[in-house]
Motif scaffolding. Structure first.
Motif, PDB file in Angstrom:
ATOM      1  N   ASP A  62      11.864  42.265  -1.728  1.00  0.00           N
ATOM      2  CA  ASP A  62      13.125  42.919  -1.533  1.00  0.00           C
ATOM      3  C   ASP A  62      13.182  43.465  -1.174  1.00  0.00           C
ATOM      4  OD1 ASP A  62      13.507  40.675  -4.007  1.00  0.00           O
ATOM      5  OD2 ASP A  62      13.612  41.975  -5.508  1.00  0.00           O
ATOM      6  N   ARG A  63      12.244  44.090  -0.868  1.00  0.00           N
ATOM      7  CA  ARG A  63      12.165  45.373  -0.056  1.00  0.00           C
ATOM      8  C   ARG A  63      10.684  46.147   0.429  1.00  0.00           C
ATOM      9  NH1 ARG A  63      16.148  51.352  -1.175  1.00  0.00           N
ATOM     10  NH2 ARG A  63      14.718  52.265   1.114  1.00  0.00           N
ATOM     11  N   ALA A  64      10.758  47.195   1.372  1.00  0.00           N
ATOM     12  CA  ALA A  64       9.388  47.430   2.115  1.00  0.00           C
ATOM     13  C   ALA A  64       9.734  48.323   3.033  1.00  0.00           C
ATOM     14  CB  ALA A  64       7.683  45.639   2.356  1.00  0.00           C
ATOM     15  N   SER A  65       8.854  49.135   2.640  1.00  0.00           N
ATOM     16  CA  SER A  65       8.979  49.993   5.173  1.00  0.00           C
ATOM     17  C   SER A  65       7.090  50.123   5.084  1.00  0.00           C
ATOM     18  CB  SER A  65       9.452  51.442   4.032  1.00  0.00           C
ATOM     19  OG  SER A  65       8.910  51.485   3.306  1.00  0.00           O
ATOM     20  N   VAL A  66       7.640  50.522   6.472  1.00  0.00           N
ATOM     21  CA  VAL A  66       6.431  51.212   7.246  1.00  0.00           C
ATOM     22  C   VAL A  66       6.586  52.532   7.470  1.00  0.00           C
ATOM     23  CG1 VAL A  66       6.552  49.991   9.263  1.00  0.00           C
ATOM     24  CG2 VAL A  66       5.084  50.261   9.234  1.00  0.00           C
ATOM     25  N   THR A  67       5.490  53.365   7.607  1.00  0.00           N
ATOM     26  CA  THR A  67       5.589  54.353   7.774  1.00  0.00           C
ATOM     27  C   THR A  67       4.211  54.798   8.975  1.00  0.00           C
ATOM     28  OG1 THR A  67       5.976  55.158   6.547  1.00  0.00           O
ATOM     29  CG2 THR A  67       5.126  57.045   7.092  1.00  0.00           C
ATOM     30  N   LEU A  68       4.681  55.366  10.089  1.00  0.00           N
ATOM     31  CA  LEU A  68       3.747  55.265  11.097  1.00  0.00           C
ATOM     32  C   LEU A  68       4.233  56.803  12.107  1.00  0.00           C
ATOM     33  CD1 LEU A  68       1.071  54.077  13.060  1.00  0.00           C
ATOM     34  CD2 LEU A  68       2.796  53.202  14.127  1.00  0.00           C
ATOM     35  N   GLY A  69       3.217  57.500  12.157  1.00  0.00           N
ATOM     36  CA  GLY A  69       3.564  58.466  13.247  1.00  0.00           C
ATOM     37  C   GLY A  69       4.602  59.980  12.457  1.00  0.00           C
ATOM     38  N   GLY A  70       4.857  59.858  11.530  1.00  0.00           N
ATOM     39  CA  GLY A  70       6.221  60.349  11.344  1.00  0.00           C
ATOM     40  C   GLY A  70       7.534  59.601  10.913  1.00  0.00           C
TER      41      GLY A  70
ATOM     42  N   THR B 234      -3.694  45.280  17.927  1.00  0.00           N
ATOM     43  CA  THR B 234      -3.818  46.434  17.969  1.00  0.00           C
ATOM     44  C   THR B 234      -3.329  46.066  16.684  1.00  0.00           C
ATOM     45  OG1 THR B 234      -2.147  46.457  19.736  1.00  0.00           O
ATOM     46  CG2 THR B 234      -3.969  46.670  20.165  1.00  0.00           C
ATOM     47  N   ALA B 235      -2.536  45.460  16.384  1.00  0.00           N
ATOM     48  CA  ALA B 235      -1.048  44.923  14.893  1.00  0.00           C
ATOM     49  C   ALA B 235      -1.709  44.116  14.018  1.00  0.00           C
ATOM     50  CB  ALA B 235       0.217  44.678  16.157  1.00  0.00           C
ATOM     51  N   THR B 236      -0.937  44.791  13.554  1.00  0.00           N
ATOM     52  CA  THR B 236      -0.524  44.147  11.976  1.00  0.00           C
ATOM     53  C   THR B 236       1.138  43.575  11.726  1.00  0.00           C
ATOM     54  OG1 THR B 236      -2.151  45.963  10.513  1.00  0.00           O
ATOM     55  CG2 THR B 236      -0.639  44.352   9.361  1.00  0.00           C
ATOM     56  N   PHE B 237       0.548  42.427  11.120  1.00  0.00           N
ATOM     57  CA  PHE B 237       2.356  41.716  11.150  1.00  0.00           C
ATOM     58  C   PHE B 237       2.918  41.409   9.619  1.00  0.00           C
ATOM     59  CE2 PHE B 237       0.149  40.581  15.107  1.00  0.00           C
ATOM     60  CZ  PHE B 237       0.951  39.961  15.813  1.00  0.00           C
ATOM     61  N   VAL B 238       4.333  41.956  10.079  1.00  0.00           N
ATOM     62  CA  VAL B 238       5.374  41.713   8.438  1.00  0.00           C
ATOM     63  C   VAL B 238       6.258  40.763   8.479  1.00  0.00           C
ATOM     64  CG1 VAL B 238       5.593  43.205   7.412  1.00  0.00           C
ATOM     65  CG2 VAL B 238       3.758  44.190   8.375  1.00  0.00           C
ATOM     66  N   ALA B 239       5.908  40.327   7.878  1.00  0.00           N
ATOM     67  CA  ALA B 239       7.865  38.825   7.207  1.00  0.00           C
ATOM     68  C   ALA B 239       7.973  39.162   5.751  1.00  0.00           C
ATOM     69  CB  ALA B 239       7.172  37.927   7.773  1.00  0.00           C
TER      70      ALA B 239
ATOM     71  N   PRO C 100       4.056  58.621  17.999  1.00  0.00           N
ATOM     72  CA  PRO C 100       2.586  59.116  18.452  1.00  0.00           C
ATOM     73  C   PRO C 100       1.405  58.591  18.155  1.00  0.00           C
ATOM     74  CG  PRO C 100       3.750  60.675  18.083  1.00  0.00           C
ATOM     75  CD  PRO C 100       3.968  59.704  16.954  1.00  0.00           C
ATOM     76  N   ALA C 101       1.458  57.560  16.915  1.00  0.00           N
ATOM     77  CA  ALA C 101       0.562  57.212  16.701  1.00  0.00           C
ATOM     78  C   ALA C 101       0.747  55.772  17.070  1.00  0.00           C
ATOM     79  CB  ALA C 101       0.503  57.439  14.866  1.00  0.00           C
ATOM     80  N   GLY C 102       1.964  55.599  17.431  1.00  0.00           N
ATOM     81  CA  GLY C 102       1.845  53.172  18.185  1.00  0.00           C
ATOM     82  C   GLY C 102       3.232  53.509  17.984  1.00  0.00           C
ATOM     83  N   ILE C 103       3.522  52.182  18.432  1.00  0.00           N
ATOM     84  CA  ILE C 103       4.852  51.547  17.823  1.00  0.00           C
ATOM     85  C   ILE C 103       5.123  50.390  17.238  1.00  0.00           C
ATOM     86  CG2 ILE C 103       6.367  50.040  19.622  1.00  0.00           C
ATOM     87  CD1 ILE C 103       5.163  51.185  22.251  1.00  0.00           C
ATOM     88  N   ILE C 104       6.133  50.536  16.661  1.00  0.00           N
ATOM     89  CA  ILE C 104       6.887  49.475  15.760  1.00  0.00           C
ATOM     90  C   ILE C 104       7.216  48.937  16.076  1.00  0.00           C
ATOM     91  CG2 ILE C 104       8.007  49.497  13.610  1.00  0.00           C
ATOM     92  CD1 ILE C 104       6.891  52.005  12.608  1.00  0.00           C
ATOM     93  N   LEU C 105       6.954  47.207  16.847  1.00  0.00           N
ATOM     94  CA  LEU C 105       7.817  46.356  17.284  1.00  0.00           C
ATOM     95  C   LEU C 105       8.694  45.217  16.489  1.00  0.00           C
ATOM     96  CD1 LEU C 105       8.977  44.815  20.451  1.00  0.00           C
ATOM     97  CD2 LEU C 105       6.345  43.297  19.943  1.00  0.00           C
ATOM     98  N   VAL C 106       9.782  45.115  16.503  1.00  0.00           N
ATOM     99  CA  VAL C 106      10.325  44.418  16.113  1.00  0.00           C
ATOM    100  C   VAL C 106      10.614  42.394  17.147  1.00  0.00           C
ATOM    101  CG1 VAL C 106      12.532  43.728  14.087  1.00  0.00           C
ATOM    102  CG2 VAL C 106      11.284  45.945  14.315  1.00  0.00           C
TER     103      VAL C 106
ATOM    104  N   PRO D 271      -0.650  51.973  21.477  1.00  0.00           N
ATOM    105  CA  PRO D 271      -0.529  50.810  21.143  1.00  0.00           C
ATOM    106  C   PRO D 271       0.414  50.156  20.237  1.00  0.00           C
ATOM    107  CG  PRO D 271      -2.266  51.492  19.838  1.00  0.00           C
ATOM    108  CD  PRO D 271      -1.772  52.939  21.238  1.00  0.00           C
ATOM    109  N   VAL D 272       1.286  48.586  20.072  1.00  0.00           N
ATOM    110  CA  VAL D 272       1.448  48.788  19.433  1.00  0.00           C
ATOM    111  C   VAL D 272       0.789  48.158  17.566  1.00  0.00           C
ATOM    112  CG1 VAL D 272       3.360  46.652  18.163  1.00  0.00           C
ATOM    113  CG2 VAL D 272       2.995  47.213  20.655  1.00  0.00           C
ATOM    114  N   ARG D 273       1.406  49.054  16.897  1.00  0.00           N
ATOM    115  CA  ARG D 273       0.777  48.890  15.515  1.00  0.00           C
ATOM    116  C   ARG D 273       1.289  48.688  14.531  1.00  0.00           C
ATOM    117  NH1 ARG D 273      -4.271  50.399  16.789  1.00  0.00           N
ATOM    118  NH2 ARG D 273      -4.835  52.235  17.696  1.00  0.00           N
ATOM    119  N   TYR D 274       1.955  47.823  14.959  1.00  0.00           N
ATOM    120  CA  TYR D 274       2.938  46.615  13.452  1.00  0.00           C
ATOM    121  C   TYR D 274       3.596  45.795  14.699  1.00  0.00           C
ATOM    122  CZ  TYR D 274       1.093  49.740   9.498  1.00  0.00           C
ATOM    123  OH  TYR D 274       0.306  50.572   8.869  1.00  0.00           O
TER     124      TYR D 274
END
Length: 350
Positions: A200-208, A115-120, A64-70, A92-95
């Protein structure tokens, strides 16, 4: 995780198992049935989707808060996808999560930059830095440099370099520098750098919803992220793990024996389904089969090297026929053996 501003990354929690009816159906050589459109969005389960550009796949999770795109794939595909997402989901795409820096998966991200934050992974940021003029060839590249002048001439090129020489030779001078080889893989100027990098590891939380990022070591590249969708019990493995298919041709000039250790780490993750960057969705059993294949390839080639066999002899004798049912066996087996010989013998100083 690193960023100048405060990130919204949180460690994920495990969730309930959702079924994925029909998700592992065979889709033939390109991962899509004959007659399929060149681009499409494919619903997997719940809020999780794949999108396809001919034979390249990315993924996205709708919240509901946006899209996580890979993996935006390329500029044309990203522009098409943005229009589809706006029309269908109206958020919008948020990540944007990058699997790795190779341009056939990572370019096009600028379409979502407003709209997005980029992660790698942190190694991707390093890979996007252009090598200095005159930088030395990488060890595997240098195996083709017979005259040791720091460049690969057309007469020296083999395998991937020979098959694509004109595309690599950006200045048209008949030889390949480290900078040209880098540009071919990382598309200088066409890949938006990440805003956030992790180790080594991370995570993203968006819209539950939570998505996990795992670094399992070097394999097809040294900056690869395995993306895990806990609620859907699915992982995304892009180029380094393709269910029911041999690694392509010359192992895409990956890294051995490290690739095997990376596959073993992936096998230990908690998931039921695997979505690759090419071909069909598979299961954890397919991951275990890839572990066995890579182990058997390395074991057979290493034994041949120890026995003093040449590359040509091993290409002929290492048949791995127990895997002849896998896609591209006839096309890729010989190249897999040849490059395994080159990498493993280089490790042993032969």
């Amino acid at each position: 995780m690193r960023r100048g501003a405060q990130s919204r990354f949180l460690m994920g929690t495990m969730a309930v198992l959702l079924s994925c009816p029909g998700v592992a159906q065979a889709q033939f050589a390109t991962g899509a049935p004959p007659g399929s459109p060149g681009r499409e969005i494919i619903h997997l389960t719940g809020d999780l989707y794949r999108f396809r550009d001919i034979r390249h796949y990315g993924m996205f999770l709708h919240t509901p808060a946006g899209i996580i795109l890979v993996d935006p794939t390329n500029q044309e595909t990203a522009a098409w996808l943005k229009g589809e997402l706006d029309r269908r989901f109206k958020v919008p795409v948020r990540y944007v999560i990058y699997s790795h820096a190779h341009s056939d998966h990572a370019s096009g991200g600028e379409v979502f930059a407003d709209t997005a934050t980029f992660v790698a992974h942190e190694n991707m940021a390093k890979n996007l830095v252009q090598p200095a003029e005159g930088a030395p060839l990488l060890p595997l590249e240098a195996r083709s440099d017979a005259n040791r002048n720091g460049r690969i001439e057309k007469s020296e090129a083999t395998g991937l370099f020979a098959d694509n020489f004109a595309q690599f030779d950006l200045d048209g001078n008949g030889s390949l520098s480290r900078r040209e080889l880098w540009a071919r893989s990382f598309a200088v100027g066409r890949t938006r750098p990440p805003d956030i990098v992790y180790g080594d590891r991370a995570s993203v939380t968006l819209g539950g919803q939570t998505v996990e990022l795992h670094y399992t070591g070097i394999n097809h590249s040294e900056d690869m992220t395995v993306v895990r969708f806990p609620k859907e019990r699915m992982i995304y493995t892009v180029d380094h793990l393709t269910p029911k298919r041999l690694p392509r041709l010359t192992l895409d000039v990956g890294y051995l024996p490290d690739w095997l250790e990376s596959l073993r780490r992936i096998e230990q993750l908690d998931f039921d389904y695997v979505s690759p960057g090419h071909e069909s969705v598979g299961t954890k059993a397919d991951v275990s089969e890839q572990v066995r294949y890579m182990n058997d390839l390395i074991k057979a080639v290493s034994a041949g090297i120890a026995a003093g066999k040449t590359q040509a002899e091993l290409v002929e004798s290492v048949r791995l026929e127990q895997y002849s049912h896998l896609m591209e066996y006839e096309r890729s087996r010989a190249g897999n053996v040849a490059v395994a010989y080159q990498m493993l013998s280089a490790r042993q100083g032969r």
